[in-house]
Design a protein around this motif. Structure first.
Motif, PDB file in Angstrom:
ATOM      1  N   ASN A   1       0.835  -1.191   0.000  1.00 61.42           N
ATOM      2  CA  ASN A   1       0.000   0.000   0.000  1.00 61.42           C
ATOM      3  C   ASN A   1       0.877   1.251   0.000  1.00 61.42           C
TER       4      ASN A   1
ATOM      5  N   LEU B   1      -3.360   1.149  -3.498  1.00 59.51           N
ATOM      6  CA  LEU B   1      -2.345   0.253  -4.053  1.00 59.51           C
ATOM      7  C   LEU B   1      -1.235   1.116  -4.632  1.00 59.51           C
TER       8      LEU B   1
ATOM      9  N   THR C   1      -0.834   2.343  -8.249  1.00 59.32           N
ATOM     10  CA  THR C   1      -1.803   3.251  -8.866  1.00 59.32           C
ATOM     11  C   THR C   1      -1.368   4.710  -8.806  1.00 59.32           C
TER      12      THR C   1
ATOM     13  N   VAL D   1       0.407  -8.296  -8.936  1.00 61.85           N
ATOM     14  CA  VAL D   1      -0.482  -7.257  -9.451  1.00 61.85           C
ATOM     15  C   VAL D   1      -0.423  -7.308 -10.964  1.00 61.85           C
TER      16      VAL D   1
ATOM     17  N   TYR E   1     -10.521  -8.161  -8.474  1.00 63.26           N
ATOM     18  CA  TYR E   1     -10.398  -6.951  -9.277  1.00 63.26           C
ATOM     19  C   TYR E   1     -10.288  -5.739  -8.352  1.00 63.26           C
ATOM     20  N   LEU E   2      -9.361  -4.831  -8.693  1.00 60.40           N
ATOM     21  CA  LEU E   2      -9.162  -3.629  -7.891  1.00 60.40           C
ATOM     22  C   LEU E   2      -9.997  -2.492  -8.451  1.00 60.40           C
TER      23      LEU E   2
ATOM     24  N   GLY F   1     -10.346   0.281  -4.202  1.00 58.80           N
ATOM     25  CA  GLY F   1      -9.372  -0.262  -3.252  1.00 58.80           C
ATOM     26  C   GLY F   1      -9.839  -0.282  -1.808  1.00 58.80           C
TER      27      GLY F   1
ATOM     28  N   LEU G   1     -10.765  -3.989  -1.186  1.00 62.23           N
ATOM     29  CA  LEU G   1      -9.726  -4.947  -1.545  1.00 62.23           C
ATOM     30  C   LEU G   1      -8.437  -4.711  -0.759  1.00 62.23           C
ATOM     31  N   MET G   2      -8.011  -3.464  -0.638  1.00 65.77           N
ATOM     32  CA  MET G   2      -6.728  -3.216   0.014  1.00 65.77           C
ATOM     33  C   MET G   2      -6.785  -3.534   1.503  1.00 65.77           C
TER      34      MET G   2
ATOM     35  N   ILE H   1      -3.994  -9.568  -7.804  1.00 68.57           N
ATOM     36  CA  ILE H   1      -4.809  -8.361  -7.892  1.00 68.57           C
ATOM     37  C   ILE H   1      -4.859  -7.966  -9.367  1.00 68.57           C
TER      38      ILE H   1
ATOM     39  N   ARG I   1      -5.956  -5.374 -12.296  1.00 67.40           N
ATOM     40  CA  ARG I   1      -6.320  -3.973 -12.547  1.00 67.40           C
ATOM     41  C   ARG I   1      -6.589  -3.778 -14.032  1.00 67.40           C
TER      42      ARG I   1
END
Lengths: 160, 340, 626, 266
Positions: free
Chosen positions: A24, A65, A68, D5, D24-25, D28, D31-32, D45, D47
């Motif tokens: 993260n 994440l 991203t 990922v 699927y992200l 988040g 999921l996170m 994961i 994306r």
């Protein structure tokens, strides 16, 4: 372990790190980029201590994440002060005794900054709404709300 | 549907510290060569302001400006022993240790100044602004900085002090419970105004009026921080918080801050506080610790106000809407009590 | 909007408000660090090669551990070390052993059985936190579930499962004698008999999470010279250091603990679990290791404020005077003791609240059950009893038809009143708080109540005296388990009397080592000490605790039929804990001696009740080790 | 079980890449948290670079890209009816992250937006082109193996949509219960085909069909809604959880429905 390269702008500085997939953003900022100002209180998205601005809007870095944020701009409390000069929000929190243990403060300041950037003259309710995702266990919130209103007033040249 | 107003009262006292003693605190104070003072503690600042209040205590005792004092906590290599920060012992135990350490350092400082000014140390006083002067003759003075320089480089004298505060361990008697709580007691009384929704059992606290007796407000803003934050926590304990909603069954224990409920910033309650100060003999400058007791009266005052509003005794915490609603069902509806 | 006013008019003649720094709203020393984010919390120390440690936790309330299979976990990516109980050199401790209180009852890592949901049974140390979590999921533990008990009063029943074998009766043993702490002052039963109203109720506190925003955690790393540094957010640096030294059987000089700044605590960071765990990890791997609780662990595994239960019975006269108050309290200690037995003593000393009541009795139990161990929280030992007392005061007010604030003022303690723990009240201010709060809220109280003062009327006649006290020997250790005692409330059939006026010697602070450490009397900012003869007078030195101390003489004034006995010496108390001792007959009656009631209760022994391994404290000097 | 990922150029490719041990992200927020707490049920994961955050009119409805965040909803004039819903999801940071698509998968006590979409009879468009009404989407959600591409929300008349979140924490608290109602004909005094959905009253948002039936043809007065209140929990599956018990939820559901319909306090 395979690591992924990642670049972003952190408080005006171009930053490059290698991240473990699935990391993260909070971990990457703290241990990868060495910016220790965002804090981990829950890693669940329920306390707001890790709040940072991504492209100017508040995000929970513990739920972001890392991959991203490639190429995006991240602001933390580490970049809030202009050199030695405190941001008015910092000044107001300091003078208003609006922090005790201080653990929520950095995240709270980011949430407040995001508000004042868009709404320079917020109402009390708008301030409350802006920090509603940020928990504080020490203060009972009132001094924090007051400090943000004070900062807003000073930035607008008013007296709170 | 009806909203019922209720008003409740509670008052408490709070014994400061671990009452059976055995909880020493130590402090070490020393000066830099130019007369700034470092205080080494192993007490913990967890937000209550330990560093700040002991800094003020050291400043007052030493007689030097507060900016010239810095408190360092807590490194076991350099800081002396301390039991820790709990049971409201910090201000009292650590504060007393800091007074003792600072008093000894002050004594050295005045003796060093006396040597420079060629007077008796007992004739000297500090102005709290960084100067040491002859009592009644402010012009005969030397700065703390010059004193420290002289002590360090001319006189071969340390401006340092050590302090320990200990209430020796004791016990409670097995048969009568006789004991010496030793410490002083802080006091509080508090009035809660709230509203109860008799269809949902929801409670909204509207106002708190309180009086807290803290011995002495060593720093009024730190005291205020504690009292406002502590009363918030009291409301939270009374109405919201539990790790086990089905106690003693362990089912459905909250695991995050979304389900472990605490009131949010939209639920700030106006709180009008009066601070009373009756110094305690054995407390630092008379100050008792306000940190722990401030939440305590809120819990029963809320319960009493709910009874006043709807006639239900809520004896099990937290007082959830469900408990109130069950009480309303059992009573056949709200039974508002006397308006206060 | 809130407001704060300082009522400098009250008690003004006891204060000197000319201090230079004290009383000033000086800005916090740490605030600049807080607002810039530069304050360093434990996790803000970066180490290269930091490893992450996670615990494997019990899914059962109570179960025997048959086997732990860690092979699959050890093979997982990034795993550096699997750690189990056998890696802990001295795997048994109790937090307060550092002040010689209580018996070692808690392993850092369970080995034979688990006693609460979430108890640690193993740890994984891995390169990343995620890898540690993944490996934790691969640890296989073969459990044999055992019957469990969750309710404190259920745990007291003879057929309740034994939770912790160190306390086989599911209670803390007080003074080597009773399964509860007693308080006896006057004769409550006689007073109930003549009261106009008797009002009883039960109150229940919930377990509450301290909920600091920063969870408990520590980072430990090898330092030079064979030492280990530990960055921690403990609330008690030397508790944590001493506990680590003991559990890991290492000299405290090899440990360098750094803390002092915590992101909130509220009592939840006293327990000293994360520090020995992290240091153990660093010792076993030779690498920096972080061990911290996640939010789930903080809420459901870390110790909460325990769920206390209190029953109160008041005897009240028509005019609102409370003449008797009786408590039965149950502290939910959880599977291990930690601070609970001590909290009970603090709570007992607090009874009957800030009121002057001539007859008080209480029994408080520290109960072991298959629950998360409880620990300190803001209001340690007091919050729940205050909730109970103050709810009860409103019940009393209703029963006698009084304004609740006037009822409190009527019964409030004042300077000079004798408290139930046999010391006189001083420096009281309850009445003034009541008056001011009522005034602020606009809640009118009678002129008479407004005219009262903490400074006047205290200590007069009976208020200042210790009454003759009824005692009993009910609730000896093991009696309840054997089915010979059922009642938990203070006895209805007292068997002994302690004469009126009987009080021991107060304990005061140790005097300064040398006079230089005494602040000048004119600079202390108040006039209390000055009026009363400065700081506490130095006392005669205590007998060295290292030498066996004889049991103190029985109170000479004890009446022949008295069963009131002194607290026995530690030597005499060391009971066999496997077998509850048979009830011992009361000590031989002591003949009355003429100088009545003057021989004090002297707490001359170190605080050591309930210790089965004397000398366990690393902070008592060598001479104190017996 | 190292996490991987995987990033795909399009939603369709991402959807094809999903499998048993992949998630699927979206924004988040769900999921996170699972990643952070070491959820062992997935190790990939997935994306997509194609994130559809657009909001546009389409036929009788408004199409919302699944990647639109709650903040995007709040910024859309077309979705003004849904502002009251988006505003109560999380705090500001969560609203900048949480997506409309993700909310459809949020388990109780989350999923307030999905509750509103259920009442509105929205349609879910999957990345593989399949269209599902909200109700069947939710009932099949546990077995769902696809990615949501967008949601289409029918337009409602002014004042016909109402939403309430019942939370003890203000301004941001998790739902003890949420309620959404579409009240056609509310202006005329006689209700048409009413739709009512409850959140946190079962494993997914659920419709209160008996209450809907009882309101049809009625007006919004105390007396006329009374029969609906009596049956409003029929078909719901409230449970005990950290926030409330089943008993309490059943007791207060009619109260909150009444307040929603009549515009009560709190």
């Amino acid at each position: 372990m395979a690591r992924t390269p990642l670049t972003f702008t952190l408080n005006d500085a171009e930053t490059g790190v290698f991240v473990v997939p699935g990391s993260n953003l909070l971990d990457v900022l703290r241990r990868g980029a060495g910016d220790l100002t965002p804090k981990q209180g829950c890693a669940q998205g329920t306390c707001g201590s890790c709040t940072v601005l991504i492209d100017g809007v508040p995000h929970l870095s513990c739920l972001t994440l890392a991959e991203t944020v490639e190429g995006r701009r991240i602001d933390t409390t580490g970049g809030l002060a202009g050199g030695p000069d405190l941001h008015p929000l910092q000044q107001a929190v300091m003078e208003g005794f609006a922090a005790q243990c201080g653990f929520c403060t950095a995240g709270m300041l980011m949430a407040a900054k995001a508000l004042l950037d868009r709404t320079p003259n917020p109402t009390r309710d708008e301030v409350i709404e802006a920090i509603s995702g940020n928990l504080c266990r020490c203060t009972g919130y009132e001094p924090i709300v007051d400090a943000i209103l004070t900062a807003s007033a000073r930035m607008q040249g008013r007296t709170a | 549907m009806a909203i019922h107003k209720g008003r409740g009262f509670a008052c408490i006292n709070y014994p400061i510290g671990m009452n059976l003693g055995g909880d020493p605190a130590q402090a070490l104070v020393h000066s830099t060569p130019d007369g700034k003072f470092m205080v080494a503690l192993s007490a913990i600042d967890l937000g209550q302001g330990m560093k700040s209040v002991t800094r003020q205590i050291a400043s007052e005792t030493l007689g030097v400006p507060v900016e010239d004092v810095y408190v360092d906590t807590a490194d076991s290599d350099t800081g002396p022993h301390d039991m820790g920060s709990f049971a409201s012992r910090g201000t009292h135990r650590v504060g007393n240790a800091v007074i003792r350490a600072s008093a000894e350092a002050r004594k050295q400082m005045l003796e060093a100044a006396a040597e420079e000014l060629e007077v008796n140390a007992s004739d000297l006083d500090t102005d709290g602004k960084g100067n040491i002067h002859v009592k009644g003759a402010p012009s005969r003075s030397i700065t703390v900085a010059d004193t420290a320089m002289a002590a360090q480089f001319k006189q071969g004298r340390t401006l340092a002090g050590r302090g320990i505060f200990l209430i020796p361990p004791s016990d409670a008697d097995a048969e009568t419970g006789e004991m010496t709580p030793v410490t002083c007691f802080a006091h509080a009384a508090l009035v809660i105004d709230l509203e109860v929704d008799d269809e949902t059992g929801d409670v909204e606290v509207k106002e708190i009026n309180s009086a807290y007796e803290v011995g002495r407000a060593l720093n009024p803003k730190l005291v205020e921080q504690q009292l406002i934050g502590g009363a918030w926590m009291g409301v939270s304990h009374a109405l919201y918080e539990t790790t086990e909603p089905q106690y003693p069954k362990r089912d459905h224990g909250p695991q995050d801050f979304n389900t472990y409920l605490m009131p949010g910033p939209g639920q700030i309650v106006p709180h009008n506080i009066a601070v009373l100060e009756r110094p305690a003999e054995d407390a630092p400058f008379g100050g008792k610790g306000p940190g722990e007791m401030c939440a305590n009266p809120v819990l029963p005052a809320v319960a009493n106000a709910i009874y006043n509003a709807v006639g239900i005794r809520c004896d099990r915490l937290p007082i959830t809407p469900e408990k109130i609603l069950r009480g309303l069902r059992a009573n056949g509806g709200a039974r508002p009590q006397q308006v206060r | 909007m809130s407001s704060t006013e300082f009522r400098k008019d009250l008690f003004a003649d006891e204060r000197d408000d000319t201090l230079k720094e004290i009383g000033k709203p000086t800005i916090r020393q740490d605030i600049l660090g807080h607002v810039t984010g530069r304050t360093k919390y434990f996790d803000d120390h970066l180490f290269d090669g930091l490893l992450h440690m996670r615990a494997v936790r019990s899914p059962h309330h109570h179960a025997r551990i048959r086997r732990i299979d860690t092979e699959a976990a050890a093979r997982m990516p990034g795993v550096r070390r699997v750690v189990t109980a056998k890696d802990v050199p001295v795997n048994l401790n109790t937090l307060l052993s550092l002040i010689n209180f209580g018996r070692d009852d808690e392993p850092l890592c369970a080995h034979d059985k688990v006693r609460f949901l979430g108890e640690t049974v193993a740890w994984i140390i891995a390169d990343t936190e995620r890898e540690a979590r993944d490996a934790v999921a691969q640890v296989r533990v073969d459990y044999e579930p055992l019957p469990h008990v969750l309710d404190v009063e259920e745990a007291l029943k003879p057929d309740a499962p034994v939770v912790n074998e160190v306390y086989p009766n599911n209670t803390f043993d007080y003074h080597g004698k009773y399964d509860h702490q007693k308080l006896r002052f006057g004769d409550v039963n006689a007073a109930f008999a003549r009261a106009d109203h008797v009002i009883e109720a039960e109150y229940q506190m919930s377990p509450i999470e301290q909920a600091p925003i920063e969870t408990c955690g520590a980072i430990a790393a090898p330092e030079q010279n064979g030492r280990f540094v530990c960055h921690t957010n403990t609330q008690a640096l030397f508790f944590s250091l001493g506990t680590t030294a003991k559990l890991l059987d290492t000299p405290s000089s090899r440990l360098h603990f750094i803390g002092g700044t915590a992101g909130g605590g509220f009592g939840g960071k006293v327990d000293s679990i994360v520090e020995p765990t992290a240091v153990l990890g660093a010792m076993l791997t030779g690498r920096p290791v972080k061990f911290a609780w996640d939010r789930y662990e903080e809420m459901q595994v870390g110790a909460p404020r325990g769920g206390e239960r209190w029953r109160i019975k008041d005897g009240v006269m028509r005019d609102g005077t409370i003449i008797a108050r009786e408590f039965t309290g149950f502290f939910d200690s959880g599977a291990y003791m930690r601070l609970s037995p001590y909290a009970i003593i603090k709570g007992t000393g607090h009874l009957p609240g800030p009121y002057s009541i001539p007859n008080v009795a209480s029994n408080v139990y520290c109960v072991v059950a298959n629950r998360t161990p409880a620990t300190a929280m803001r209001g340690f030992g007091i919050t729940a009893v205050d909730f109970s007392i103050e709810c009860h005061m409103d019940r009393v007010a209703e029963a006698v038809g009084m304004n609740p604030i006037e009822l409190r003022i009527l019964n409030a303690y004042r300077d000079g009143d004798m408290k139930a723990h046999r010391r006189k009240a001083k420096n009281t201010a309850l009445i003034e708080c009541c008056q001011v709060a009522a005034g602020k809220a606009g809640w009118s109280i009678s002129a008479d109540a407004m005219a009262q003062s903490s400074l006047r009327g205290g200590g007069l006649g009976e208020r200042g005296a210790i009454p003759e006290t009824a005692t009993d020997e009910e609730g000896r250790i093991g009696e309840r388990r054997a089915g010979r005692t059922r009642d938990t409330a203070p006895s209805r059939q007292p068997t002994g009397r302690v004469p009126a006026g009987h009080a021991g010697q107060a304990v005061t602070a140790a005097p300064v080592q040398n006079p230089d450490m005494e602040i000048e009397i004119e600079r202390i900012g108040h006039r209390i000490a000055a009026q009363q003869g400065a700081a506490p007078a130095p006392r005669a030195p205590q007998p060295p605790a290292g030498q066996p101390t004889p049991p103190r003489a029985a109170p000479p004034a004890a009446a022949p039929q008295s069963s009131y006995a002194p607290p026995p010496s530690p030597q005499a108390t060391a009971p066999t804990y496997q077998q509850p001792p048979a009830p011992t007959p009361p000590p031989a009656p002591t003949p009355p001696t003429p100088p009545a009631a003057s021989e004090p209760y002297k707490p001359e022994q170190p605080f050591s009740r309930g210790v089965n391994r004397p000398g366990t404290s690393r902070f008592l000097s060598g001479t104190r080790r017996r | 079980m190292t996490l991987a990922v995987e990033t795909y150029p399009t939603l369709r490719e991402a959807a094809q890449a999903l499998g048993d041990r992949a998630r699927y992200l979206g924004g988040g927020t769900l999921l996170m948290r699972a990643v952070n707490y070491g959820d062992q049920s997935f190790d990939r994961i997935v994306r997509s670079r194609e994130v559809d955050r657009t909001v546009r009119s389409e036929g009788q409805g408004i199409r919302i890209g699944a990647g639109a965040t709650m903040a995007d909803v709040l910024a859309s004039r077309d979705l003004i009816a849904l502002h009251s819903v988006a505003r109560i999801v999380g705090g500001p940071a969560v609203r900048n992250m949480a997506t409309v698509g993700g909310n459809l998968f949020a388990a109780s006590p989350y999923g307030d937006f999905a509750t509103a979409l259920l009442a509105l009879d929205a349609t879910v468009q999957m990345a593989d082109g399949q269209n599902l009404p909200m109700e069947s989407f939710l009932s099949g959600r546990a077995r769902m193996r696809g990615i949501v591409a967008s949601v289409t929300v029918p337009r409602v008349g002014e004042g016909e949509f109402r939403f309430a979140k019942v939370s003890r924490i203000k301004p941001k608290g998790v739902s003890m219960m949420s309620l959404a109602a579409v009240l056609p004909g509310v202006g005329s005094g006689r209700l048409g085909d009413v739709r009512i959905a409850f959140g946190t009253m079962g494993p997914t948002p659920l419709r209160a069909k008996a209450a809907e039936q009882a309101l049809r043809g009625r007006g919004l007065t105390d007396a006329e809604i009374e029969p609906a209140l009596k049956v409003c929990c029929d078909g719901l599956q409230p449970a005990d959880d950290e926030l409330a018990t089943e008993w309490y939820r059943r007791e207060v559901a009619p109260v909150h429905l009444k307040r929603l319909l009549l515009g009560g306090r709190r």
